[in-house]
Structure formats: C-alpha cells, structure tokens
Design an enzyme around this catalytic site. Structure first.
Site, PDB file in Angstrom:
ATOM      1  N   ASN A   1      10.931  -3.940  75.966  1.00  0.00           N
ATOM      2  CA  ASN A   1      12.193  -4.166  75.251  1.00  0.00           C
ATOM      3  C   ASN A   1      12.519  -5.657  75.251  1.00  0.00           C
ATOM      4  OD1 ASN A   1      14.790  -4.352  74.284  1.00  0.00           O
ATOM      5  ND2 ASN A   1      15.634  -2.749  75.596  1.00  0.00           N
ATOM      6  N   ASP A   2      12.136  -6.335  74.167  1.00  0.00           N
ATOM      7  CA  ASP A   2      12.321  -7.787  74.049  1.00  0.00           C
ATOM      8  C   ASP A   2      13.757  -8.239  74.271  1.00  0.00           C
ATOM      9  OD1 ASP A   2       9.662  -8.429  73.278  1.00  0.00           O
ATOM     10  OD2 ASP A   2      10.068  -7.595  71.316  1.00  0.00           O
ATOM     11  N   ALA A   3      14.710  -7.336  74.007  1.00  0.00           N
ATOM     12  CA  ALA A   3      16.114  -7.745  74.006  1.00  0.00           C
ATOM     13  C   ALA A   3      16.842  -7.436  75.309  1.00  0.00           C
ATOM     14  CB  ALA A   3      16.837  -7.069  72.837  1.00  0.00           C
TER      15      ALA A   3
ATOM     16  N   ASN B   1      17.228  -8.770  78.600  1.00  0.00           N
ATOM     17  CA  ASN B   1      16.931 -10.009  79.333  1.00  0.00           C
ATOM     18  C   ASN B   1      17.901 -10.171  80.494  1.00  0.00           C
ATOM     19  OD1 ASN B   1      17.272 -10.959  76.043  1.00  0.00           O
ATOM     20  ND2 ASN B   1      15.234 -10.683  76.906  1.00  0.00           N
TER      21      ASN B   1
END
Length: 494
Positions: free
Chosen positions: A183-185, A187
C-alpha cells in the site's frame, strides 16, 4: 531524413491490398497465438468474454506501461499461465533491479529507489512460481545482475531477499514497513520502527513456498531453516497483531493501525486476506476473521480499509489525506478485492469467490459503466464509495486487478495450479455452475480440462480422469509430449 525514409517504405509496404491483408493476417495470428493456449468456458458469458481476451490485453498493457518490481512480478506470475517465455524474461528482468542487500527499487523507469519494504517478498514468490511452471531447477543457477553492480545466481538473489526481510524485523518480530509496503499510501512517517502486518503475512507465505522448493531441490538444511523462520514469524504475528476479531494492519509505538482502538480506520482488508493465504490464522481465529471481512462488503467489492479517515493523520500518511471513500482511503480497492477472491478459494468459499469476482468486473449489475465511467471491458483499480462520486472508477488499464482476477478464475475457481511435480487440479467450484471447461499449456503439453458439477455442489470433491483413465493424484502426469490431453473432473459431495 530517416523518419521520412521509414514513412516512404511503410507507404510502399501497404500500397496494395494483398500485402496489407497479409500483414494483417500475420498480426492476427501473432496475437491469437500469444493468448490462445489459455481459455475458459463457464456458464457466465461475461466472464468468458473478459477472461479469454480483454484481461490478457490488459496484462500486456500493464507490463509495458509499468516498470516496477512489485507490479511486474505480480503480472509475470499471472502470465506464467499462458505466456511462459515472456513471464520468465520479466521475472529475470525484475531480479536485475534488486540490490545486493536484498531490497529492490520501486520502479526502474522512471528510477525510484525509495525504501519500500515489500519487494523482497514478491521476488521470492515469483521465483518459486517460475520453477513450478517450468520444472527447471537449473534456472536457480542462472546468473543475473544486481542493481548496484556485480551478479549472482537466481537462488542467491532469493536468499538475499529472505535475509533482507529477516534483518528488517522490528521489536515485535514483524517486518518493518519503512516508507510503505504494497500500500504505497500507508506511510507511517512518524515511526521508523513501525511494522507491517500484511508484509509479515506475505513473508510467512514466501518462507513456506521457498521451503517446498528447497525440499524439491534437495537442500534440506536450508528448508529446515526456512521452516523455523516461518514458525517464529507466524507466532510473532499471532501474539502481537491479532485483536480478537481481526489482525491489525501495522504495529507502532505511536499507536497500532487498523485495530478496534485505532483512530479513524478500524480494519484493513489486506491484513486479513493474506493471513488466510499464508496459513497464519488458525482454526479458532479463521471464522472470526472471515466474519469481519464479510462485514466490509459493499455494492461493488471490498474497501481497502473501513471506515475511511475523515481527517489527515500524519501517523497514517498520504492515504488519510485523500477524500474519504476514494482510492486507498476506504475506496473499493479492486486489486485488493482480487486477493480476497483467492482467499475465498483457499477456504472453500466458491460461491463467495464467484460473487466477489462479478462485483468488481466492469459494468457490473450494481455499478454499470454508465455510472462508473469505466470501459465495460477493462478491470479498474478502484471504485469510489464517497457519496459525491459513488461508484466512479479511477485508473482502469494500469492495475494489478486484472491479473489477480485472471488468477482468481483459472487458479482459484477452476483450481488449475502449477506445482513442482506437475499441473495440479483442485477446483473450488461454485454451486451455481453445473460445468465449465478450460485449456492450459504446461511444459510442452496441452490440457483440455472439463469440470462437471451435476448436483450443483459447493466446493465438492473432484474425481479425476486423464485421457479416460482414473487419476488418483490431484497432480496430472507431466507428459511433455506436445499433445493435447483430455482431463475430466467429476464433482460430487465430499
């Protein structure tokens, strides 16, 4: 001048009808040849139409349009079902973008080496699948370059990936999330010690898979080491990440993410589906986990997390800054719903797997293209659940949804899976379907597989016949004879 010459020669080449027709026939033959070895015929015409043609076109589009280790490895493993040579080439290409310390770049074009944590997992998984498909252990000895210079064998690349994930363990014994995982988002920028539950599940799956490969290759010492690591990781996850009804998504001293006590979102889909795929959830936890997942269901699939974040939270990062119900912030994330289809198949929920697939297909009953805006023949990345943009599609062509749905139907529901000894047939067949058939090319032979379910049994037991003779194993004989073999699966009550 060269482009002018090219233009002139192209005009000459297509100057008469005959040569144009010939070129067209060649192109048609090339494209048909590329996809024809894998086909399916189910009682659902729409599934047939999508799975025989469009989904493969979309996979090709992705592999050209993306140059990322995680993305391209997922696409390649799906391609192993029908474009074996291309898949092998892509998997080896991805290994070239792994560093000697075991981690990989996010994308190599444009170049982005931000420290994501999940690349090593996809590397281990894809290499295991490649060896299952080809049966060729010699590939493990093939030399491949590192991103940062020098080269090593494929097996050394894989071992570097294992070492990386072990070295990346945090205080709870789970793998650290760093900038982000799949999940790149998500953070967790305020805690560099935060750990990813999803990636830790995935690492369990990788350890399990690689252990099987090492047993097959005869390296029992390394296989034993992997088994020990698997047990340790599984134990750590169950101790630190289970919160009564589901697994947390990330662990952090600043507050765990995706638990009953979390601010904002309480549950994340991927931390549940991968727990099942990796056999982390035991018999006691499984019913609770499945109930929790089922409660997340929406009109057109499953949201990534629920409920969406209403306000930006620096602890969760980019996803919490998106509009509630859009993309990773509580949008119906079709790529993650694709993982869920295979989870359903793993636990024998065939009808649920089929219904889930139909929900995220374009132009679905509850979300027609006229509303979603998605082309009726292309899988999309997500559908919005935000009231102002309800059902709207975002980012269709370049998404891993396509390949996970392809694997969902061929490997999950039809149950035709590659294995080291040969092609394995273990359908998770829905009660709705009376029969279905498919073709599959595997190691130099072709298989026409017909599944009969006359009593409309849900995930029943299949009796196997190969070329008319009963086959007591679920693994077919590995013919490699260039011929077409008839496989019949007769499903009855357990």
């Amino acid at each position: 001048s060269s482009s002018c010459e090219e233009a002139c020669s192209a005009v000459k080449r297509y100057a008469d009808a005959e040569s144009t027709e010939r070129e067209f026939a060649e192109t048609e033959a090339y494209n048909y040849e590329k996809i024809s070895s894998l086909s399916v015929k189910t009682p659902d015409q729409k599934i047939n139409h999508m799975m025989n043609n469009w989904v493969k076109k979309q996979a090709d589009f992705c592999i050209v349009g993306k140059k990322g280790v995680r993305d391209n490895l997922q696409i390649s493993v799906a391609l192993l079902n029908y474009r074996q040579e291309k898949a092998k080439e892509e998997i080896l290409e991805c290994l070239r973008h792994q560093f000697q310390d075991g981690h990989g770049v996010l994308t190599w074009y444009p170049y982005d080496d931000t420290r994501y944590s999940d690349q090593p997992f996809w590397i281990i998984w894809a290499v295991c699948e490649l060896i299952k498909e080809t049966g060729n252990l010699a590939l493990l000895e093939k030399k491949t370059a590192w991103q940062d210079g020098g080269e090593a064998t494929v097996l050394e690349h894989v071992k570097a990936a294992v070492d990386r994930l072990i070295a990346d363990k945090g205080e709870n014994g789970l793998v650290k999330i760093f900038f982000a995982d799949w999940n790149d988002a998500l953070n967790v920028t305020d805690d560099e010690e935060a750990e990813s539950v999803m990636l830790s599940h995935q690492f369990c799956l990788a350890l399990r898979e690689l252990k099987n490969l090492m047993e097959y290759a005869g390296d029992h010492t390394y296989a034993q080491f992997l088994e020990e690591e698997y047990k340790k990781m599984k134990c750590s996850i169950n101790q630190a990440a289970w919160n009564g009804n589901w697994y947390a998504r990330a662990l952090s001293r600043k507050g765990d993410i995706g638990t009953k006590d979390s601010k904002g979102s309480k549950i994340y889909l991927n931390a549940q589906t991968w727990a099942v795929l990796a056999d982390v959830a035991d018999d006691e936890k499984l019913p609770e986990l499945l109930r929790s997942v089922d409660e997340m269901e929406r009109d057109f699939g499953f949201p990534l997390n629920d409920p969406p974040y209403q306000i930006y939270d620096a602890h969760v990062g980019r996803m919490s800054g998106m509009l509630p119900g859009l993309f990773e912030n509580g949008g119906v994330y079709c790529h993650a719903t694709g993982f869920k289809i295979l989870m359903d198949c793993k636990v024998g929920r065939a009808s649920k797997a089929l219904q889930t697939l139909k929900k995220i297909m374009p132009d679905s009953e509850k979300n027609p293209s006229s509303r979603s805006g998605a082309e009726p023949y292309v899988f999309t990345n997500c559908y919005s659940t935000h009231p102002g943009y309800y059902g709207k599609s975002y980012q269709s062509w370049t998404t891993g949804t396509s390949v996970w749905c392809l694997m969902g139907i061929y490997e999950g529901i039809m149950g035709v899976k590659r294995d080291y000894e040969g092609l394995k047939i273990v359908p998770c067949f829905p009660a709705e379907w009376e029969n279905a058939e498919m073709t599959r090319h595997f190691r130099g032979a072709d298989y026409h597989i017909v599944i009969q379910n006359p009593q409309h049994v849900e995930n029943g037991k299949g009796s196997l016949f190969v070329d008319g003779k009963p086959c007591l194993e679920s693994v077919l004989p590995d013919f490699r004879d260039g011929k077409m073999h008839e496989v019949e699966v007769k499903i009855s009550q357990q």
